[in-house]
Design an enzyme around this catalytic site. Sequence first.
Site, PDB file in Angstrom:
ATOM      1  N   ASP A  69      38.839  13.452  27.399  1.00 59.42           N
ATOM      2  CA  ASP A  69      39.901  13.775  28.072  1.00 59.42           C
ATOM      3  C   ASP A  69      41.451  13.234  27.497  1.00 59.42           C
ATOM      4  O   ASP A  69      41.421  12.676  26.647  1.00 59.42           O
ATOM      5  CB  ASP A  69      39.887  12.908  29.352  1.00 59.42           C
ATOM      6  CG  ASP A  69      39.160  13.148  30.482  1.00 59.42           C
ATOM      7  OD1 ASP A  69      38.321  14.173  30.282  1.00 59.42           O
ATOM      8  OD2 ASP A  69      39.334  12.554  31.388  1.00 59.42           O
ATOM      9  N   HIS A 214      37.959   9.537  25.439  1.00 54.31           N
ATOM     10  CA  HIS A 214      39.373   9.783  25.171  1.00 54.31           C
ATOM     11  C   HIS A 214      39.444   9.873  23.623  1.00 54.31           C
ATOM     12  O   HIS A 214      39.488   8.882  22.884  1.00 54.31           O
ATOM     13  CB  HIS A 214      40.464   8.948  25.722  1.00 54.31           C
ATOM     14  CG  HIS A 214      40.446   8.945  27.231  1.00 54.31           C
ATOM     15  ND1 HIS A 214      39.476   7.993  27.806  1.00 54.31           N
ATOM     16  CD2 HIS A 214      40.938   9.457  28.340  1.00 54.31           C
ATOM     17  CE1 HIS A 214      39.642   8.101  29.169  1.00 54.31           C
ATOM     18  NE2 HIS A 214      40.561   8.898  29.430  1.00 54.31           N
TER      19      HIS A 214
END
Length: 258
Positions: A69, A214
């Site tokens: 993400d 992430h």
Amino acid sequence: MFKTKPGKRRGPAVALLAAASLMLGLSGCGVDPITPSDVRGEAAGSDDKPGAGGVVDCAKAKCIALTFDAGPGKDTPHLLDILKERQVPATFFLLGKKHVDRYPEVVKRIADEGHEVANHTWTHRVLTDLEADEVRDELSRTQDAIEKITGRKPTLMRPPQGRTDGTVSDVSRELGLAQILWSATAKDYSTTDSALIRQRILDAADGDGIILLHDIYDGTVPAVPGIIDELKKRGFTFVTVPQLLAPGKAEPGEVYRP
């Protein structure tokens, strides 16, 4: 987390650092999540074949989807090198402002190397805090920016903090976007300890799982080789989110979570 639209709008979204910190309370809130096995089961009687396009049949194999993400960022090219070396596909939920628009060549590389390019909004505002036109703007701006670079609009999105509701689902359906949540997270926004990130994912990994990481945090990319190598030893096959659902497909507006 699903919730009803409040009568009074809340303030600006909390910082990106809190992106995955909330538990996802998904039942009894009006929008029910669909599991990968549900999708495959519904498609079992169709003419589609599991493993279409050379993809493993996740109804039989122990599949897991690696997702990232809020990128791309400075470390994403190195991450792509790791994935290429280990022949692992991934799904990238990209953030528009200061990411897609800052690293267009990396976005193109993600697509060119066979990874799934997906939408994580333009500025990471919590969508359940917004009116429909604001949700539409957050998603459509990223859709357009990615299409300009790759020639294709994403079909998947991940709502910031996993927060969605009926309004978000309606706008997502309008834009052709299915909503993808997750089953395992390292909370890598809270630590730079790569060993800890690795262990948290390995502890939570399971078949039909969707891993949330992430690629913008310093400890994350160094943890990825160890995650991949150990999960392969455990018999996992890495797939993109669409491959995890095949021969079924994610439908716009619907919410998917293992």
